[in-house]
Structures are given as C-alpha cells and as structure tokens.
Write a protein that holds these residues in place. Structure first.
Motif, PDB file in Angstrom:
ATOM      1  N   CYS A  96       0.847  -1.213   0.000  1.00  0.00           N
ATOM      2  CA  CYS A  96       0.000   0.000   0.000  1.00  0.00           C
ATOM      3  C   CYS A  96       0.870   1.247   0.000  1.00  0.00           C
ATOM      4  N   CYS A  99       2.225   2.290  -3.272  1.00  0.00           N
ATOM      5  CA  CYS A  99       1.221   2.791  -4.225  1.00  0.00           C
ATOM      6  C   CYS A  99       0.921   4.273  -4.056  1.00  0.00           C
ATOM      7  N   MET A 144      -0.933   6.850  -6.800  1.00  0.00           N
ATOM      8  CA  MET A 144      -2.336   7.180  -6.542  1.00  0.00           C
ATOM      9  C   MET A 144      -2.523   8.692  -6.410  1.00  0.00           C
ATOM     10  N   LEU A 149      -7.003   2.567   2.646  1.00  0.00           N
ATOM     11  CA  LEU A 149      -6.926   1.411   1.736  1.00  0.00           C
ATOM     12  C   LEU A 149      -7.236   0.118   2.464  1.00  0.00           C
ATOM     13  N   TYR A 188     -12.721  -3.866  -1.646  1.00  0.00           N
ATOM     14  CA  TYR A 188     -11.939  -3.114  -2.634  1.00  0.00           C
ATOM     15  C   TYR A 188     -10.664  -3.894  -2.958  1.00  0.00           C
ATOM     16  N   LEU A 191      -6.937  -3.606  -5.129  1.00  0.00           N
ATOM     17  CA  LEU A 191      -6.018  -2.688  -5.788  1.00  0.00           C
ATOM     18  C   LEU A 191      -5.001  -3.512  -6.559  1.00  0.00           C
ATOM     19  N   LEU A 248      -1.957   1.637 -11.398  1.00  0.00           N
ATOM     20  CA  LEU A 248      -2.909   1.085 -10.433  1.00  0.00           C
ATOM     21  C   LEU A 248      -4.306   1.007 -11.033  1.00  0.00           C
ATOM     22  N   GLY A 294      -7.894   0.331  -9.054  1.00  0.00           N
ATOM     23  CA  GLY A 294      -8.647   0.008  -7.847  1.00  0.00           C
ATOM     24  C   GLY A 294     -10.084  -0.282  -8.237  1.00  0.00           C
TER      25      GLY A 294
END
Length: 150
Positions: free
Chosen positions: A15, A18, A22, A39, A47, A49, A61, A63
């Motif tokens: 995460c 990312c 993002m 996240l 969710y 990703l 990415l 999502g």
C-alpha cells in the motif's frame, strides 16, 4: 527495467508503495499513513487494488470492487485507474483494464463500470477505445458542509 508484472496489493508495505502513483489521480491525498489506513479499510469491504510493478516500483494502479445492483446485476466497478506519466502510451492502462475485465468475467460479472469527469476528454477517448461506452451521467452531493465540491 525488468518486465512489468501485475499483482493485487495485500500488505501495508505494498500500500505504501502505491501512494505516489495514486496521488497523481487523487492529489487531495497528502498523508501516506491516512492513505494506507483507508486502503486497508476499503480492502476489508471488498476493494481490490491491482498494481503494475517494474522491479519494486509501482507504475500503475487499478482500484476496483465487485458489486451487484438492479441496474447491472453483478458488475465490477473501477474506482481508480492511473498510470505513472513516464509509462503512459505504452499500453499499461489497457492492460490494467483488461486484467480487471478478465477477473470480472471469471467471477460472473455482467458489466464493467467506471466514472470519469466531464472535462476529461483524453480519458474518455481512452475508455471508448477500451470498449467502454457512455451510458449516463453520475451525480453526487457532498454531505459535509466544510468540503468544497469535487
């Protein structure tokens, strides 16, 4: 750089990797810890990703989440789609969409859905080329009196 690989993000470390990409799409995200916490909460609610990695660097990415409603039946909704500026025009955005589309088909989804801003002409052209058609307008209203409209 080595070959690009696509992988679902599952860990806090992933995460964190990312965050910079993002932020290209969501510049209002300013704190990495808050981003990671959100996240992880979203992932707990379904969710997913999908990250495109070059070595240990995230360069794209997608999502998305699976949902179901009376309009579409079972469908996949892409919340976030972004590719690092240095990787654009190389087909990575199309590859991310195709990966989500493939998983959605495998899981029995009838539609792939996403929203984009009315002023995003380049994004709209890209989505048309990917076979996504405009079917309506998306409306929203902030319920927070302190938040300016987006």
């Amino acid at each position: 750089m080595n070959a690009m690989r696509l992988q679902i993000v599952t860990t806090q470390w992933e995460c964190e990797r990312c965050f910079d990409v993002m932020r290209l799409l969501r510049p209002h995200l300013v704190d990495i810890d808050t981003f990671v916490d959100q996240l992880m909460r979203q992932m707990a609610m379904g969710y997913r990703l999908l990250a495109a990695w070059c070595d240990h660097v995230v360069v794209g990415l997608a999502g998305y989440r699976l949902s179901e409603n009376l309009m579409y039946g079972r469908f996949a909704y892409i919340d976030d789609l972004v590719v690092d500026e240095t990787q654009r025009r190389g087909g990575l955005g199309a590859r991310l969409i195709e990966a989500v589309r493939g998983e959605a088909r495998t899981l029995g989804c009838r539609y792939l859905v996403l929203d984009t801003g009315l002023g995003m002409a380049l994004a709209q052209r890209f989505y048309f080329r990917q076979g996504l058609l405009s079917r309506g307008m998306h409306f929203s209203q902030s319920l927070d009196p302190q938040e300016p409209p987006r």
